[in-house]
Structures are given as structure tokens and as C-alpha cells.
Design a protein around this motif. Sequence first.
Motif, PDB file in Angstrom:
ATOM      1  N   ARG A  80       0.860  -1.180   0.000  1.00  0.00           N
ATOM      2  CA  ARG A  80       0.000   0.000   0.000  1.00  0.00           C
ATOM      3  C   ARG A  80       0.901   1.236   0.000  1.00  0.00           C
ATOM      4  O   ARG A  80       1.792   1.379   0.836  1.00  0.00           O
ATOM      5  N   VAL A  81       0.650   2.116  -0.950  1.00  0.00           N
ATOM      6  CA  VAL A  81       1.455   3.328  -1.100  1.00  0.00           C
ATOM      7  C   VAL A  81       0.529   4.532  -1.103  1.00  0.00           C
ATOM      8  O   VAL A  81      -0.455   4.575  -1.838  1.00  0.00           O
ATOM      9  N   LEU A  82       0.844   5.503  -0.270  1.00  0.00           N
ATOM     10  CA  LEU A  82       0.050   6.724  -0.194  1.00  0.00           C
ATOM     11  C   LEU A  82       0.562   7.726  -1.222  1.00  0.00           C
ATOM     12  O   LEU A  82       1.727   8.118  -1.187  1.00  0.00           O
ATOM     13  N   VAL A  83      -0.311   8.137  -2.124  1.00  0.00           N
ATOM     14  CA  VAL A  83       0.022   9.142  -3.132  1.00  0.00           C
ATOM     15  C   VAL A  83      -0.721  10.428  -2.765  1.00  0.00           C
ATOM     16  O   VAL A  83      -1.949  10.485  -2.838  1.00  0.00           O
ATOM     17  N   ILE A  84       0.034  11.424  -2.344  1.00  0.00           N
ATOM     18  CA  ILE A  84      -0.545  12.708  -1.947  1.00  0.00           C
ATOM     19  C   ILE A  84      -0.663  13.559  -3.205  1.00  0.00           C
ATOM     20  O   ILE A  84       0.332  13.891  -3.838  1.00  0.00           O
ATOM     21  N   ASP A  85      -1.891  13.896  -3.553  1.00  0.00           N
ATOM     22  CA  ASP A  85      -2.178  14.414  -4.897  1.00  0.00           C
ATOM     23  C   ASP A  85      -2.920  15.742  -4.824  1.00  0.00           C
ATOM     24  O   ASP A  85      -4.055  15.803  -4.361  1.00  0.00           O
ATOM     25  N   ASN A  86      -2.259  16.801  -5.272  1.00  0.00           N
ATOM     26  CA  ASN A  86      -2.974  18.049  -5.552  1.00  0.00           C
ATOM     27  C   ASN A  86      -2.461  18.673  -6.848  1.00  0.00           C
ATOM     28  O   ASN A  86      -2.412  19.892  -7.005  1.00  0.00           O
ATOM     29  N   ARG A 111      -6.692  21.383  -5.774  1.00  0.00           N
ATOM     30  CA  ARG A 111      -5.647  21.646  -6.773  1.00  0.00           C
ATOM     31  C   ARG A 111      -5.358  23.129  -6.974  1.00  0.00           C
ATOM     32  O   ARG A 111      -4.481  23.481  -7.769  1.00  0.00           O
ATOM     33  N   GLU A 112      -6.043  23.977  -6.268  1.00  0.00           N
ATOM     34  CA  GLU A 112      -5.763  25.410  -6.365  1.00  0.00           C
ATOM     35  C   GLU A 112      -5.028  25.937  -5.133  1.00  0.00           C
ATOM     36  O   GLU A 112      -4.900  27.141  -4.950  1.00  0.00           O
ATOM     37  N   THR A 140       4.706  21.742 -11.072  1.00  0.00           N
ATOM     38  CA  THR A 140       4.862  22.841 -12.027  1.00  0.00           C
ATOM     39  C   THR A 140       3.672  23.106 -12.944  1.00  0.00           C
ATOM     40  O   THR A 140       3.515  24.237 -13.388  1.00  0.00           O
ATOM     41  N   PRO A 141       2.828  22.126 -13.306  1.00  0.00           N
ATOM     42  CA  PRO A 141       1.692  22.484 -14.161  1.00  0.00           C
ATOM     43  C   PRO A 141       0.790  23.557 -13.560  1.00  0.00           C
ATOM     44  O   PRO A 141       0.210  24.366 -14.283  1.00  0.00           O
ATOM     45  N   SER A 142       0.690  23.577 -12.214  1.00  0.00           N
ATOM     46  CA  SER A 142      -0.136  24.586 -11.552  1.00  0.00           C
ATOM     47  C   SER A 142       0.694  25.602 -10.778  1.00  0.00           C
ATOM     48  O   SER A 142       0.187  26.664 -10.407  1.00  0.00           O
ATOM     49  N   GLY A 143       1.958  25.265 -10.473  1.00  0.00           N
ATOM     50  CA  GLY A 143       2.816  26.150  -9.698  1.00  0.00           C
ATOM     51  C   GLY A 143       2.617  26.059  -8.203  1.00  0.00           C
ATOM     52  O   GLY A 143       3.117  26.913  -7.460  1.00  0.00           O
ATOM     53  N   VAL A 144       1.929  25.031  -7.713  1.00  0.00           N
ATOM     54  CA  VAL A 144       1.655  24.931  -6.282  1.00  0.00           C
ATOM     55  C   VAL A 144       2.874  24.384  -5.535  1.00  0.00           C
ATOM     56  O   VAL A 144       3.578  23.497  -6.030  1.00  0.00           O
ATOM     57  N   LEU A 145       3.128  24.933  -4.348  1.00  0.00           N
ATOM     58  CA  LEU A 145       4.238  24.505  -3.496  1.00  0.00           C
ATOM     59  C   LEU A 145       3.661  23.850  -2.246  1.00  0.00           C
ATOM     60  O   LEU A 145       2.871  24.463  -1.523  1.00  0.00           O
ATOM     61  N   ASN A 146       4.068  22.604  -1.993  1.00  0.00           N
ATOM     62  CA  ASN A 146       3.592  21.885  -0.818  1.00  0.00           C
ATOM     63  C   ASN A 146       4.608  21.963   0.316  1.00  0.00           C
ATOM     64  O   ASN A 146       5.817  21.963   0.085  1.00  0.00           O
ATOM     65  N   ASN A 147       4.093  21.998   1.535  1.00  0.00           N
ATOM     66  CA  ASN A 147       4.925  22.204   2.717  1.00  0.00           C
ATOM     67  C   ASN A 147       5.514  20.871   3.184  1.00  0.00           C
ATOM     68  O   ASN A 147       5.049  20.269   4.152  1.00  0.00           O
ATOM     69  N   VAL A 148       6.549  20.434   2.494  1.00  0.00           N
ATOM     70  CA  VAL A 148       7.146  19.137   2.847  1.00  0.00           C
ATOM     71  C   VAL A 148       7.863  19.189   4.183  1.00  0.00           C
ATOM     72  O   VAL A 148       8.103  18.153   4.799  1.00  0.00           O
ATOM     73  N   SER A 149       8.174  20.393   4.675  1.00  0.00           N
ATOM     74  CA  SER A 149       8.820  20.508   5.986  1.00  0.00           C
ATOM     75  C   SER A 149       7.898  20.034   7.097  1.00  0.00           C
ATOM     76  O   SER A 149       8.363  19.610   8.166  1.00  0.00           O
ATOM     77  N   LEU A 283      -4.824  40.613 -15.031  1.00  0.00           N
ATOM     78  CA  LEU A 283      -4.780  39.172 -15.263  1.00  0.00           C
ATOM     79  C   LEU A 283      -5.024  38.437 -13.948  1.00  0.00           C
ATOM     80  O   LEU A 283      -4.912  39.017 -12.867  1.00  0.00           O
ATOM     81  N   GLU A 284      -5.335  37.153 -14.025  1.00  0.00           N
ATOM     82  CA  GLU A 284      -5.682  36.383 -12.842  1.00  0.00           C
ATOM     83  C   GLU A 284      -4.718  35.213 -12.676  1.00  0.00           C
ATOM     84  O   GLU A 284      -4.466  34.460 -13.612  1.00  0.00           O
ATOM     85  N   LEU A 285      -4.188  35.071 -11.467  1.00  0.00           N
ATOM     86  CA  LEU A 285      -3.358  33.922 -11.148  1.00  0.00           C
ATOM     87  C   LEU A 285      -4.230  32.675 -11.013  1.00  0.00           C
ATOM     88  O   LEU A 285      -5.384  32.758 -10.594  1.00  0.00           O
ATOM     89  N   TYR A 286      -3.661  31.510 -11.358  1.00  0.00           N
ATOM     90  CA  TYR A 286      -4.449  30.280 -11.258  1.00  0.00           C
ATOM     91  C   TYR A 286      -4.679  29.877  -9.803  1.00  0.00           C
ATOM     92  O   TYR A 286      -5.784  29.522  -9.406  1.00  0.00           O
TER      93      TYR A 286
END
Length: 377
Positions: A80-86, A111-112, A140-149, A283-286
Amino acid sequence: MKVPYIMTPGPTEVCENVRITRSLQFTNPDLDLQFYEFYRETCERIGRFLKTNNEVRILNGEGILGLEAACASLTEKGDRVLVIDNGIFGEGFADFVRMYGGEVVFFKGDRERDIDIEELKRFLDKDSNFRYATIVHCDTPSGVLNNVSQICPMLKEKGILTVVDSVAAMGGEELRVDDWRIDIALGASQKCISAPPGLTILSISEDAFKSMKNRSTPIASFYCNLLIWEKYYENKWFPYTQPISDIMALRVAIDNILSDKKILERHKNIAEATRRSIKESGLELYLKEGYCNNVTVVKIPDGIDDKKLRDYMLEQYNLLIAGSFGYLGGKVIRIGHMGENARVDKVSYTLAALQKSLDHFGFMCKCNIASCFLKEF
């Protein structure tokens, strides 16, 4: 061939000293023992860059090789592998897990924005029976940064190995592999590191090596088997011939980063100025929140075709920016201000070209985007 300015979220511009080094005469990397010293020393420098005492390896393949190698080396049938997806790359880890017989369990985020730490904690309190978990640092497709710390220590407290795709983040965002308890940290040469495409870099913890060695079945790959590298230095044997010119160039690129004491500050300042100027222009940021300092993702105004816009910028201004793909295909454009692209002159030129191109297609900005950007410096 007319080479454009590439303001994409990887590959990025490459410094002259890196390009020159790649063109130098080289030796036989299999037989010349000097190269084993050079390779090990380069890995040690990468370790300083990643803030880790873990083993570091350079693999002969673009960053996707690292993602697959991590999954191939850790996954056994039925795990079992957990895939954290946004995001697209977050979800994409599932393909590699399934390829090697693993059972994918998703934690789905908005995803936003970046992954909600409290929601993930509640999820793990109910179910933490996973061999390892995957998380993308910057998707990179959305530019989101996740807090891996915060995410990785939480996973490790539950006994879950951590695999972090930091291909698009490392070098422009803080990354502390040991402090953040990352078992496998994955990067690549062509993004913030600003070397030519073609190399994966990764660090491997003792816990990750132990998990690989304690498998009940062999790793179902040779090229993606991280264990084949374990004693390369002691045995003076590489599993395959190393791309010596690329590794020589990578070392110079890593040295460039180590000598740039304000590299994270530079990325932060440029990213914040870019986002502010984009919003001031109308303009609007995603994204709603969770912005990565290495890429800005902008919604395309109604009635404008993203490909025609990008083609016009290339034809008229010799400038290449990116669209996106998957669920974001045709909906956004992406400006990469990472590595050697994170320079005021390059970003201001990109914003000026973007505004003129938007004008051409009928969208009038509310301000001069480049001027709005430059007033921050």
C-alpha cells in the motif's frame, strides 16, 4: 536554428561556465579512477546543497527517471502506497506505483492550493498502513508549493517512508532533507540547477536502503534499481557508463548555487514582484494560495487561444513560455523564473513581451506590467 529565450519552468537558461565545461575534453569514466573521485566529490557537494548526510547519486536520465527509480526500488506487489495528490505530477506517481505492483491509496487535495496539513493529519490518524508516501514539492503544471517541511515529519512519525519530487523546487525553494526527514529526495539538472537536461540527482536515507534490502522479491528493473549503486565507489564500478560531460557541467552548476548566498531571496523577490504585477494588470493567477517562487501560472483571458499567444511571443519576441497540460491544458500560461531565469532583466522582458502580445489579441492590461514589476527593485 535560432535559439529563443526560454522562460519556461524547465529547461532553463544555462550559465556560460556550465556550457564551456560541458564542452571540455573528457576521460573514460569506467576505467579512469580519477573520475570515481570526481563523481563522489560531486555527490558530496550536492549533499551540501540538499542539506543532507545521506547518500547522493547522479543518474543518467531526466528527472522522471528518479521518480520511477524510487517507486521501482521501494515497491513490492501488494504494497500500500500513499500518493498525496494536488496536481498532475502528484497524481502521476500512481502510475509508477501500479507499474511495480503497488496498491495506490490517494490523499486528494485542492488543486488550487497547497496540501492542507490538518486534513492530512486527520487522514493519517485513521489510516497510516503504508510502505511509503509520495509528495511533489512544486507541481509545475499549476505552480503549487507543498509544505514538505511539515508533511514528511508527520509521515515519518507514522513509520511511513517519504519520497519527495523536488525536481522543480530544489534550488529556488528551501530544502532541508535531513531536518525534514526525507528518505528519497529527487531533483533534476534542467530546472533551478540550470544545467542541461539529462540528469537526475537524488539522496537516499539509511531507512530507504534498509527497506530496499529487506524486500522479499528482487527489484523488477536494472536501470531503475537504486541498490546497484550502493558500493560503486568501493568496487570502482559503475552500473553503466556515466555521461561524464553532463556530470562535469552539473558540478559547475552546483558550485554556482553554493556560491550564491542569496539565491532563495532572489527567487522570492522576483516571484512576489511577478505575481503582484500580474494581478495589477488585470490578469488572474491560477492558484488561490501555496505559490511556488519558481513559476507563475496565469489564467488566459477569455477569447484568447493560448497556443496562438505563445506562438506570437516566439515569432515576434523570440521568447518561449509554456502552456500547461492535463486539466490545465489551454487554460493557463506559465512563466518560469527559476535558476538562471530568476533575473530581473529576463523577467521584465518576458512581462513586456506578454503585454504586447496580449494587446495584439485584444486584451488591454490595466498597467504596464514590466514597469509594475520593476518598481519592486
